[in-house]
Design a protein around this motif. Structure first.
Motif, PDB file in Angstrom:
ATOM      1  N   VAL A   1       8.471   4.803   1.938  1.00  0.00           N
ATOM      2  CA  VAL A   1       8.278   4.881   3.388  1.00  0.00           C
ATOM      3  C   VAL A   1       6.799   4.679   3.700  1.00  0.00           C
ATOM      4  O   VAL A   1       5.942   4.857   2.842  1.00  0.00           O
ATOM      5  CB  VAL A   1       8.738   6.253   3.942  1.00  0.00           C
ATOM      6  N   PRO A   2       6.473   4.265   4.933  1.00  0.00           N
ATOM      7  CA  PRO A   2       5.060   4.138   5.314  1.00  0.00           C
ATOM      8  C   PRO A   2       4.313   5.445   5.072  1.00  0.00           C
ATOM      9  O   PRO A   2       4.816   6.518   5.409  1.00  0.00           O
ATOM     10  CB  PRO A   2       5.130   3.783   6.801  1.00  0.00           C
ATOM     11  N   SER A   3       3.122   5.329   4.502  1.00  0.00           N
ATOM     12  CA  SER A   3       2.418   6.525   4.028  1.00  0.00           C
ATOM     13  C   SER A   3       0.907   6.354   4.140  1.00  0.00           C
ATOM     14  O   SER A   3       0.386   5.235   4.241  1.00  0.00           O
ATOM     15  CB  SER A   3       2.764   6.807   2.555  1.00  0.00           C
ATOM     16  N   LEU A   4       0.225   7.499   4.069  1.00  0.00           N
ATOM     17  CA  LEU A   4      -1.210   7.567   3.866  1.00  0.00           C
ATOM     18  C   LEU A   4      -1.442   8.523   2.705  1.00  0.00           C
ATOM     19  O   LEU A   4      -0.492   9.140   2.200  1.00  0.00           O
ATOM     20  CB  LEU A   4      -1.947   8.081   5.109  1.00  0.00           C
ATOM     21  N   ALA A   5      -2.684   8.680   2.282  1.00  0.00           N
ATOM     22  CA  ALA A   5      -3.021   9.672   1.259  1.00  0.00           C
ATOM     23  C   ALA A   5      -4.336  10.324   1.621  1.00  0.00           C
ATOM     24  O   ALA A   5      -5.279   9.665   2.057  1.00  0.00           O
ATOM     25  CB  ALA A   5      -3.105   9.029  -0.125  1.00  0.00           C
TER      26      ALA A   5
ATOM     27  N   ASP B   1      -2.506  12.613  -3.027  1.00  0.00           N
ATOM     28  CA  ASP B   1      -1.908  13.498  -2.022  1.00  0.00           C
ATOM     29  C   ASP B   1      -1.315  12.655  -0.894  1.00  0.00           C
ATOM     30  O   ASP B   1      -1.890  12.500   0.189  1.00  0.00           O
ATOM     31  CB  ASP B   1      -2.950  14.484  -1.488  1.00  0.00           C
ATOM     32  N   ARG B   2      -0.123  12.107  -1.162  1.00  0.00           N
ATOM     33  CA  ARG B   2       0.533  11.208  -0.217  1.00  0.00           C
ATOM     34  C   ARG B   2       1.102  11.986   0.962  1.00  0.00           C
ATOM     35  O   ARG B   2       1.609  13.100   0.816  1.00  0.00           O
ATOM     36  CB  ARG B   2       1.647  10.426  -0.911  1.00  0.00           C
TER      37      ARG B   2
ATOM     38  N   THR C   1       0.836  -1.209   0.000  1.00  0.00           N
ATOM     39  CA  THR C   1       0.000   0.000   0.000  1.00  0.00           C
ATOM     40  C   THR C   1       0.862   1.247   0.000  1.00  0.00           C
ATOM     41  O   THR C   1       0.581   2.208  -0.730  1.00  0.00           O
ATOM     42  CB  THR C   1      -0.928   0.017   1.233  1.00  0.00           C
ATOM     43  N   ASP C   2       1.917   1.256   0.801  1.00  0.00           N
ATOM     44  CA  ASP C   2       2.840   2.392   0.795  1.00  0.00           C
ATOM     45  C   ASP C   2       3.444   2.577  -0.593  1.00  0.00           C
ATOM     46  O   ASP C   2       3.612   3.700  -1.079  1.00  0.00           O
ATOM     47  CB  ASP C   2       3.960   2.173   1.816  1.00  0.00           C
ATOM     48  N   LEU C   3       3.755   1.449  -1.238  1.00  0.00           N
ATOM     49  CA  LEU C   3       4.316   1.508  -2.583  1.00  0.00           C
ATOM     50  C   LEU C   3       3.329   2.111  -3.566  1.00  0.00           C
ATOM     51  O   LEU C   3       3.683   3.003  -4.346  1.00  0.00           O
ATOM     52  CB  LEU C   3       4.728   0.100  -3.034  1.00  0.00           C
ATOM     53  N   VAL C   4       2.087   1.646  -3.548  1.00  0.00           N
ATOM     54  CA  VAL C   4       1.127   2.141  -4.546  1.00  0.00           C
ATOM     55  C   VAL C   4       0.771   3.600  -4.306  1.00  0.00           C
ATOM     56  O   VAL C   4       0.555   4.357  -5.255  1.00  0.00           O
ATOM     57  CB  VAL C   4      -0.133   1.259  -4.599  1.00  0.00           C
ATOM     58  N   LEU C   5       0.743   4.049  -3.062  1.00  0.00           N
ATOM     59  CA  LEU C   5       0.467   5.468  -2.806  1.00  0.00           C
ATOM     60  C   LEU C   5       1.619   6.330  -3.327  1.00  0.00           C
ATOM     61  O   LEU C   5       1.394   7.438  -3.830  1.00  0.00           O
ATOM     62  CB  LEU C   5       0.243   5.709  -1.317  1.00  0.00           C
ATOM     63  N   THR C   6       2.834   5.823  -3.242  1.00  0.00           N
ATOM     64  CA  THR C   6       3.990   6.549  -3.787  1.00  0.00           C
ATOM     65  C   THR C   6       3.949   6.551  -5.308  1.00  0.00           C
ATOM     66  O   THR C   6       4.225   7.577  -5.949  1.00  0.00           O
ATOM     67  CB  THR C   6       5.296   5.918  -3.286  1.00  0.00           C
ATOM     68  N   VAL C   7       3.626   5.408  -5.907  1.00  0.00           N
ATOM     69  CA  VAL C   7       3.502   5.327  -7.372  1.00  0.00           C
ATOM     70  C   VAL C   7       2.414   6.280  -7.856  1.00  0.00           C
ATOM     71  O   VAL C   7       2.579   6.979  -8.866  1.00  0.00           O
ATOM     72  CB  VAL C   7       3.202   3.882  -7.801  1.00  0.00           C
ATOM     73  N   THR C   8       1.304   6.330  -7.144  1.00  0.00           N
ATOM     74  CA  THR C   8       0.204   7.222  -7.529  1.00  0.00           C
ATOM     75  C   THR C   8       0.635   8.672  -7.494  1.00  0.00           C
ATOM     76  O   THR C   8       0.359   9.445  -8.420  1.00  0.00           O
ATOM     77  CB  THR C   8      -1.008   6.987  -6.597  1.00  0.00           C
ATOM     78  N   GLU C   9       1.316   9.066  -6.432  1.00  0.00           N
ATOM     79  CA  GLU C   9       1.824  10.431  -6.323  1.00  0.00           C
ATOM     80  C   GLU C   9       2.786  10.752  -7.461  1.00  0.00           C
ATOM     81  O   GLU C   9       2.685  11.793  -8.129  1.00  0.00           O
ATOM     82  CB  GLU C   9       2.517  10.608  -4.980  1.00  0.00           C
TER      83      GLU C   9
END
Length: 942
Positions: free
Chosen positions: A369-373, A380-381, A262-270
């Protein structure tokens, strides 16, 4: 006619006992047609379809040569006719599609033709996954109760689906309670390569949901389209699109300890949203890509709509084969699949330099890194350590800057929540989070009540900004990934062992993507600790992420409204647009399942999980996230339980076994639907007054603005899917027909009734129409309102008034108009309101296509021009000049603006009818009239 590339048809090198052929891409290159081996893998798979279906009519030799000679940075003017192998639907979009097919049969019958003329030509699977709501939660029988309520609400819809199953030979339904369409597609519907008429070919598809791209994880070319476009594909029309750019994304390295997919995909999305990949193919390559298991690839592919790409594609390799084995595919299916891709020289993840991409990007997995959006958009990560400070900054930032516009000194205030209201009740057994029985009161008629979870009442609590009120493990994106779900279960087990609990007023839920998930969570002993924290199983379907979160208690809703509290939701979904999750929760964050559990334990997003404890343990010591976060070794030890072929085969062997609610629904019969009186299913008006020949195309004159909108208006803003109240036009309509508030259901579930949906168009409670003057405090009125002759009224009422006058209307918008779900009702409702054109700074791919498919003209401002630079206020009159039978793709037209003072300005706008076939659709008033006329013409000449 003889196939122009007959030599490309060669024997298939697989010992199946049958004499089979395939269309060889290497043979095409050997024949000198084009440099096929340098093409992106995704382009080669589209090329195979074009080659195999080349008939000299819809697909020509020129189409094959054009695509075989795709240039990485060429001008994108060539139109590809892509014929897909199958179509997948979810029920919110599938029911209106079925209604359109039924209406087409009715129209054909009235014209004296055989209704059987309307029949899908490719297999169609509808998965019922969007109708379950989280009415009941945090108790062992939540699944059964929610499903019972679902069937009570949706009986008429499900009867209609059963009619479709018997009326159309190629139309199949996966019943409620099986799983989410994209996970069912990945785990079961996708079988590898396909066989038809002695020819083996790769699986390809389109689906009526944006996240159809999840299937890209196993090397399948497929993406989301509107139901309108899917219908045309089902009825024999190619899916047309311009030759795309293909952006190669090289993944390097490996994820660090504690970092999730999930952290990876939120970074890819950003990253990819910033790199502007809208409308492009994205293809992943490199050693980092090869290291990712299919569930991790599926997580990334699923969110292609969030980064704006048509696809997020992963080529086939050993990881793909391992996934097929682990999910119970048959040996001969896997062997044929591998043999096909090796024969086509398409097996394996490409390395840098192997393929000519339009451009390439690089991402080091070790940098994740661990993330939210959030709090309003998936791109918007927020890095986990910055979560608290980011919320505090946005709290007082203006809405135009993605903030909440509140005074900074209000952030620390807390507000009392009133006591739960009494209700007409009977005693019954209830269960607390630990599973112990508890006598509490319940609604006597078993209808959902805001106080149905009485053991989680809100009396005696206070509410602050940033408090978490919804925490949901939900959505196809993450519940398909055993790694993150096992992580959530392991974290829950450690939390329970430390004595941590979730506050009782937080609405917690577990809605997996398939029954396989609960099977492996149960086998690993993790289902119980999740339930102890309130994350009990509530349903198998798209719940909170689509807005089916169910309501909060009246006391919480009242406190939020009275004090304008910025409450929060944390969910493991892919969408967090305004008012999507719940109309009263304004801060919505996407996160991995273990972080969802963590924030539920914390009870607020205004916490630094690196430095602040989640709570106090049994020994009175503070418990930090690091104390309960599972290690990668912990997760890896349990992963084998998640890929047990026998479990997949058993659970997918019989869709009707133990589904008594579905089996009990009677199935209407007949080729033509009888259209009984129903508030759910009504004959759509799109074929009313149908004529064998279309009317001439004409310019649009004397149009008025129905709405003027800003940037990032989503299809949720245009056509919301969630619940609606009594004061809305849709609510008023149902009340006048004897439907009580408790039976309203949602916009999404009522998409088979145009009378509801037209009233719900532009009715999102957070939409802001810039025609309305600012309020005294400088903020904008929110909701589905506009001005008609200076008077404020609902958009629906104003549209009706303009139509009664014979006045066409237009919608004016900013950047990225139509972002979000592939929601055909966002275009259908627009057309039924009388809107003739949408003029925007830019469009998202699917919605632009849907507008054309409904005969609505999409126009794009050129250069820096916008409603702001033109100082449009809503009192102007608009003429669109140059729209006639000579209309060409992407032609510049003239927009004449006559001001309220009589001043006249002419500006150029770009017609975003992008391809020649779309010009034909527009001339016919949309795709469906075009296809119907073509079918009738073919029948007449047969």
């Amino acid at each position: 006619m003889a196939h122009p590339f007959a030599t490309a048809r060669t024997p298939f090198p697989f010992a199946s006992g049958q004499s089979l052929d395939y269309y060889s891409l290497p043979a095409l290159e050997t024949a000198g047609v084009g440099p096929v081996s340098r093409l992106p893998v995704s382009i080669r798979l589209v090329l195979e379809s074009v080659l195999r279906n080349c008939d000299g009519k819809k697909v020509t030799e020129a189409h094959v040569r054009q695509l075989a000679n795709w240039q990485p940075r060429g001008e994108r003017v060539d139109e590809i006719p892509f014929i897909v192998a199958r179509v997948v639907l979810q029920d919110f979009t599938g029911v209106p599609l079925l209604a359109d097919l039924a209406a087409m049969r009715s129209a054909v019958e009235q014209l004296g033709q055989s209704p059987a003329l309307i029949e899908p030509l490719v297999p169609v699977d509808l998965v019922v996954d969007h109708s379950v709501q989280v009415d009941v939660f945090g108790r062992p029988d939540a699944l059964q109760r929610n499903m019972a309520l679902e069937f009570t609400r949706n009986r008429e819809r499900y009867q209609f689906m059963k009619w479709g199953m018997q009326a159309f030979d190629t139309f199949k339904v996966v019943p409620p309670g099986i799983g989410i369409v994209h996970q069912v597609n990945l785990e079961y519907l996708f079988r590898g390569v396909q066989l038809r008429n002695g020819v083996v070919f790769p699986d390809t598809l389109v689906g009526t949901d944006s996240h159809t791209t999840m299937i890209n994880a196993v090397g399948v070319v497929g993406w989301g389209v509107g139901g309108i476009e899917a219908e045309a594909g089902m009825l024999g029309q190619p899916v047309y699109f311009l030759t795309p750019d293909v952006v190669g994304v090289e993944l390097k390295g490996a994820l660090r300890e504690g970092v999730t997919a999930t952290d990876l995909v939120l970074t890819v999305t950003e990253l990819l949203r910033r790199e502007k990949v809208v409308g492009k193919f994205v293809e992943f390559f490199g050693d980092g890509t090869a290291s990712l298991a299919v569930p991790d690839r599926a997580t990334i592919a699923n969110m292609a709509p969030e980064y704006g790409a048509t696809m997020g594609f992963f080529p086939v390799d050993e990881q793909t084969l391992a996934y097929l084995r682990g999910t119970g595919r048959l040996d001969h299916e896997i062997e044929a699949f591998e043999a096909y891709f090796r024969a086509q020289q398409l097996f394996g993840i490409p390395k840098a330099g192997d393929i000519d991409y339009t451009r390439t990007l690089t991402l080091d997995l070790a940098s994740i890194v661990p993330s939210l959006a959030g709090p309003k958009r998936p791109q918007d990560r927020i890095a986990l350590p910055a979560m608290r400070s980011t919320f505090e900054t946005l709290f007082s930032q203006p809405a135009a800057e993605n903030g909440f516009g509140k005074p900074a000194d209000e952030l620390q205030r807390r507000y009392p929540v009133g006591h739960a209201a009494s209700c007409n009740t009977v005693d019954s057994q209830r269960f607390d989070h630990a599973g112990a029985p508890r006598n509490v009161v319940e609604m006597a008629d078993n209808r959902p009540s805001p106080s149905h979870n009485d053991d989680r009442h809100d009396s005696g609590i206070d509410l602050g900004h940033g408090d978490v009120l919804i925490a949901a493990i939900t959505s196809c994106t993450n519940t398909s990934n055993p790694g993150v779900l096992l992580a959530a279960g392991l974290l829950a087990r450690k939390a329970v062992a430390h004595g941590l609990r979730v506050k009782p007023h937080i609405k917690t839920s577990l809605a997996p993507g398939s029954r396989v998930v609960t099977e492996y969570l149960d086998r690993t002993g993790l289902l119980a600790p999740l339930a102890q924290l309130g994350f009990a199983l509530v349903g198998y379907g798209c719940t909170t992420c689509i807005g089916n979160s169910g309501d909060l208690t009246p006391e919480l809703n009242a406190a939020i409204a009275e004090h304008d509290v910025i409450a929060a939701a944390v969910l493991s979904g892919n969408r967090n647009f305004e008012a999507r999750i719940h109309p009263n929760i304004r801060a919505n964050y996407l996160a991995s399942p273990p972080l969802v559990v963590a924030y539920a334990l914390a009870g607020r997003v205004t916490i630094d999980l690196d430095t602040e404890p989640l709570g106090t343990g049994l020994e009175g010591d503070p418990v930090y996230l690091r104390d309960i976060w599972p290690t990668s070794d912990d997760i890896a030890a349990l992963l084998p339980a998640a890929l047990d072929p026998a479990v997949f085969r058993r659970l997918y062997a019989d869709f009707t076994k133990d589904l008594d609610l579905w089996n009990a629904i009677p199935a209407p019969t007949g080729e033509v639907y009888s259209w009984p009186a129903s508030s759910y299913i009504a004959r759509p008006p799109f074929f009313d007054g149908f004529t064998p020949q279309p009317a001439p195309v004409a310019s649009i004159s004397g149009a008025r603005a129905l709405l003027i909108l800003g940037d990032s208006v989503t299809t949720d803003h245009i056509s919301p899917a969630g619940a609606f109240g009594e004061s809305t036009p849709a609510g008023q309509y149902l009340l006048t027909r004897g439907v009580q508030r408790a039976d309203f259901n949602s916009y999404g579930s009522r998409r088979g009734n145009h009378d509801i949906m037209i009233r719900g168009t532009f009715a999102n409670v957070r939409i802001r129409n810039l025609m309305l003057p600012p309020k005294a405090d400088g903020t904008r009125t929110e909701g589905g309102f506009t001005l008609y002759d200076g008077q404020q009224m609902s958009v629906f009422d104003a549209a009706q008034a303009w139509q009664a006058k014979g006045t066409p209307t237009v919608v004016i918008a900013g950047e990225e108009y139509g972002t979000g779900s592939s929601r055909d009702w966002a275009a259908k409702g627009t057309q039924l309101l009388g809107v003739k054109a949408v003029i925007a700074r830019s469009f998202e791919r699917i919605h632009r296509s849907n507008l054309v498919g409904m005969g609505v003209l999409p126009l794009q401002f050129i250069g820096s021009e916008s409603a702001t630079t033109l100082q449009l206020r809503g009192g102007e009159t608009f003429d669109i000049l140059g729209v006639d039978d000579a209309l060409k793709p992407q032609q510049d037209l003239t927009l004449r603006i006559t001001g309220a003072d009589g001043s006249v300005r002419d500006i150029s706008v770009r017609c975003r009818i992008d391809t020649p076939i779309e010009v034909d659709y527009y001339r016919h008033g949309g795709i469906l009239p075009y296809v119907l006329r073509e079918l009738l013409s073919s029948a007449a000449t047969a």
